[in-house]
Design a protein around this motif. Sequence first.
Motif, PDB file in Angstrom:
ATOM      1  N   THR B 245       0.898  -1.196  -0.113  1.00  0.00           N
ATOM      2  CA  THR B 245       0.063   0.021   0.025  1.00  0.00           C
ATOM      3  C   THR B 245       0.645   1.282  -0.191  1.00  0.00           C
ATOM      4  O   THR B 245       1.785   1.394   0.755  1.00  0.00           O
ATOM      5  N   GLY B 246       0.488   2.144  -0.832  1.00  0.00           N
ATOM      6  CA  GLY B 246       1.277   3.372  -0.726  1.00  0.00           C
ATOM      7  C   GLY B 246       2.716   3.219  -1.543  1.00  0.00           C
ATOM      8  O   GLY B 246       3.595   4.099  -1.549  1.00  0.00           O
ATOM      9  N   LEU B 247       2.869   2.080  -2.035  1.00  0.00           N
ATOM     10  CA  LEU B 247       4.611   1.679  -2.418  1.00  0.00           C
ATOM     11  C   LEU B 247       4.742   2.492  -3.815  1.00  0.00           C
ATOM     12  O   LEU B 247       5.884   3.026  -3.966  1.00  0.00           O
ATOM     13  N   TYR B 248       3.793   2.572  -4.830  1.00  0.00           N
ATOM     14  CA  TYR B 248       4.155   3.014  -6.052  1.00  0.00           C
ATOM     15  C   TYR B 248       4.750   4.590  -6.014  1.00  0.00           C
ATOM     16  O   TYR B 248       4.245   5.300  -5.412  1.00  0.00           O
ATOM     17  N   GLY B 249       5.643   4.670  -6.570  1.00  0.00           N
ATOM     18  CA  GLY B 249       6.241   5.929  -6.958  1.00  0.00           C
ATOM     19  C   GLY B 249       7.461   6.533  -5.642  1.00  0.00           C
ATOM     20  O   GLY B 249       8.001   7.494  -5.866  1.00  0.00           O
ATOM     21  N   THR B 250       7.223   5.610  -4.573  1.00  0.00           N
ATOM     22  CA  THR B 250       8.249   5.811  -3.493  1.00  0.00           C
ATOM     23  C   THR B 250       9.669   5.444  -3.821  1.00  0.00           C
ATOM     24  O   THR B 250       9.971   4.646  -4.783  1.00  0.00           O
ATOM     25  N   VAL B 251      10.689   5.758  -3.134  1.00  0.00           N
ATOM     26  CA  VAL B 251      11.939   5.231  -3.192  1.00  0.00           C
ATOM     27  C   VAL B 251      12.324   4.109  -2.176  1.00  0.00           C
ATOM     28  O   VAL B 251      11.739   4.222  -0.988  1.00  0.00           O
ATOM     29  N   VAL B 252      12.488   3.232  -2.737  1.00  0.00           N
ATOM     30  CA  VAL B 252      12.692   1.918  -2.185  1.00  0.00           C
ATOM     31  C   VAL B 252      14.383   1.647  -1.809  1.00  0.00           C
ATOM     32  O   VAL B 252      15.085   1.727  -2.771  1.00  0.00           O
ATOM     33  N   ILE B 305      -1.482  -2.768  -8.031  1.00  0.00           N
ATOM     34  CA  ILE B 305      -0.599  -2.233  -6.977  1.00  0.00           C
ATOM     35  C   ILE B 305      -0.665  -0.860  -6.839  1.00  0.00           C
ATOM     36  O   ILE B 305      -0.582  -0.164  -5.717  1.00  0.00           O
ATOM     37  N   LYS B 306      -0.519  -0.184  -8.128  1.00  0.00           N
ATOM     38  CA  LYS B 306      -0.917   1.179  -8.125  1.00  0.00           C
ATOM     39  C   LYS B 306      -2.112   1.744  -7.618  1.00  0.00           C
ATOM     40  O   LYS B 306      -2.046   2.679  -7.062  1.00  0.00           O
TER      41      LYS B 306
END
Lengths: 554, 316
Positions: B245-252, B305-306
């Motif tokens: 959740t909220g993963l898309y577009g973040t820095v991993v 996921i997005k």
Amino acid sequence: MSTTTFDDTPRIEPTARPSYLTEENTVASWLFTRDHKRIALLFFASITFFFFVGGGAAALIRMNLATPEGLLQPSLYNRMFTMHGIIMVWFFLIPSIPTTFGNFFVPLMIGARDLAFPRVNLLSWYVFNLSGLVVLYALIMGAADTGWTFYTPLSTVYANGYVFAAAMAVFINGFSSIMTALNFIVTIHRLRAPGMTWMRLPLFVWAIYAVSVVMLTATPVLAMDTFLLAVERFIGIGLFDPRHGGDPLLWQHMFWFYSHPAVYIMILPAMGVVSEIIPCYARRPIFGYAGMTIALMAIAILSFFVWAHHMFVAGISIYAGVAFSLLTFFVAVPSAIKVFNWTVSLHKGRITFDAPMLYALGFVLLFTLGGVTGLMLATLAVDVSVHGTYFVIAHFHYIMVGATVSAFFGALHYWWPKMTGRLYPEMWARFAAILTYVGFNLTFFPQFVLGYLGMPRRSYTYPAEWQIWNVLSSAGASILAVAYLLPLLYLGWSIFRERKADANPWAATGLEWTTPSPPPTHNFERTPRVSRGPYNYDPENDRFITQEGTPHAR
Amino acid sequence: MYHWIPFWPDTAAVNAVVVNNLYIAELGLSGLIMVTVVAMMLTFCIRYRKAASNSRADLETKTWRFEILWTVATLGAFLILFVWGAQVYIWLYKPPPADEEVYVVGKQWMWKVEHPGGQREIDALHVPVNKVVRLVMASEDVIHSFFVPAFRIKHDVVPGTLETLWFKATKTGIFRLECTQYCGLQHATMQGEIVVMEAPDYANWLDSQGVEESLAQQGAELFRAHGCSGCHGKNSTIIHAPSLTGLYGTVVHLQDGSIRVADEAYLRDCILNPRSFTVAGYPPVMPDFSGQLGEGDLLKLIAYIKSLGGKREAGR
Ligand SMILES: [Cu+2]
Ligand SMILES: [Cu+2]
């Protein structure tokens, strides 16, 4: 013209010794010869054959494209453009000038008796023919259907033509390139006549030197690449196929690491030829000799750092694209310098327009047009829109066919008397030169328009609204075919019928003109001693001084 | 405004206008170079032909000055072209925030299109006019190249990864869609059309397609069917797996210390090559799904996921 009289030309006594052509006459004496001049003629026979095979494929392509519906089955069409590319690139353009005129004239121009390794030279011809047999096998069995670029994973997993045979032909062919290149490099380093310093070398020799360096360094990479292709295609190890962990772009990087320099392999010798012809027919020294040598070497070196300009839309990083675009603009600078130098080399000349000169001038114009469209392709954003279209086809045909093949024919006419001992029919030759120029432009200029309109390359069909451009192009191609076939006829005729040539029919300055036409097997009666640079023409008094230092009035 | 130029392709997107200007400038420069060379050649050939009696005295011997002049002049002109071209290129290949997103799959020899709402089409792409449309593209087999001449945009679609491309159409109508990378037997016919419509027409078109499930909903089903939810689900306790959740577009942050932006290509890699990298702080137990999911399914999972939220910037 060709009836120039030489008032104070020292007569080269007709020697008792026979020429390289007549010294021995058995078949074995040709097949096992180690004389660079005979090997040059052997290569000439081989590449001429492949030129017409590749040309036949081109004829089918243009015939098919004359109508949107086409004539050929799609699979046949795809195989024809693939074989056209493979044969023209590796079996004609790359070996063309080096193995024939380079082979014949580098030793003569530097005052040597032969190349450094005569046996390697002969072996190179056999290896070339072996690769030629393999490519003919591939062609006859059903040909490859991948395009000459063999892009993966199409070539390794999906294509069902004779891809392996075609790739092996290219692989074997590379060894011939490497052997020939090595031979030239050693020869030019070691066998120059006394006084023939580097800065007195004719530009043709410089060009062959530059191209040999490129061939020797780039070709092994192609060998590795085609080898890996064979491994993936046969054993299925995932090198390029992403489903097995491979990287499809790896192929492209390695392929273009060779094939971009290969573009220069095809054009550098042509530049050398033109740099010989222009001073001779303009009767003045080449403009900026030192600049020309530097430009040749700069092109040879820079050509290794621009390969990814073939991949601007392939998914390389944006910033890699930017870097490669900049480097590509850099490699264009020395080419631009050369164009200006050739043009200014006409200034204050005493110009005659014999066939070699017409070919050379045509070369300069076609090369310039190919060059400016190359600049457009180097410009990233424009490349995005025209990449993979007929614009690219037109661009590289201007360079590799327009320019290089013009130079090839220029060289053929210029050195014909030396090679055969016969003059050629001047009027026919001029006619062929002009016809080449007209036919070429008619064939390929419309393709620029087609490209910008969006016609994808390698398509057997197209929307009807583009037919007019395709018809023009096909019409041009038929003119071009005549222009390329004509010399075969009148040059063949000239061997038996034309007047005999004396040692220096064009009143030129190079060492190759100081020995009889055709030269004796050992090239020179005595080793020449060189006392000056290559282009001592004096247009003011219409005189010239050979490289050995003998002055002549024309 | 370019329609009066002869032999000119349609100009139907903001992208095309920008490229047009550069192209015209280059045509101008090329023309200038050609004219200069031809003029010099002709003048010299006439003035200094053998029969002409013009003086040939005082040949220029100091050629260096000229060489340097030419080098500098051509280099200067080339650098301008380079900078201009590079700027536009970066702009063309870095999508602005998208109004619409569409998934495209290339395969021998068709373009399959999936809209987020679940609408599908083949060899056709319906889009609204004056909206930034972002394409996420995958290939099922070989390399294809997505090209719309009237928009002047093109990008190869390479198997094994996802590519993106964007455009903003400025004209309604039907425009050619092509494949410009040779992809086998029927490459020449791997073509389609881009249908640019006014926004209301486009909305009507979407509604009239009769779909029940959006792409994300279909993805949610796959997410359950393939057992992803067993580890990644809200109330999964068996295994310590990151929440998506909220993963898309973040820095991993990855185990090996490197970082990656969680864009579509990253999500695809997570599912197909989990062995090649691990998210920092988690055990490397994520199973490898390569060979089990086709490109279409992957895109659905990614859409799902997005849909769990995230930062929009991944669009760039
Ligand atoms: Cu290149
Ligand atoms: Cu294609």
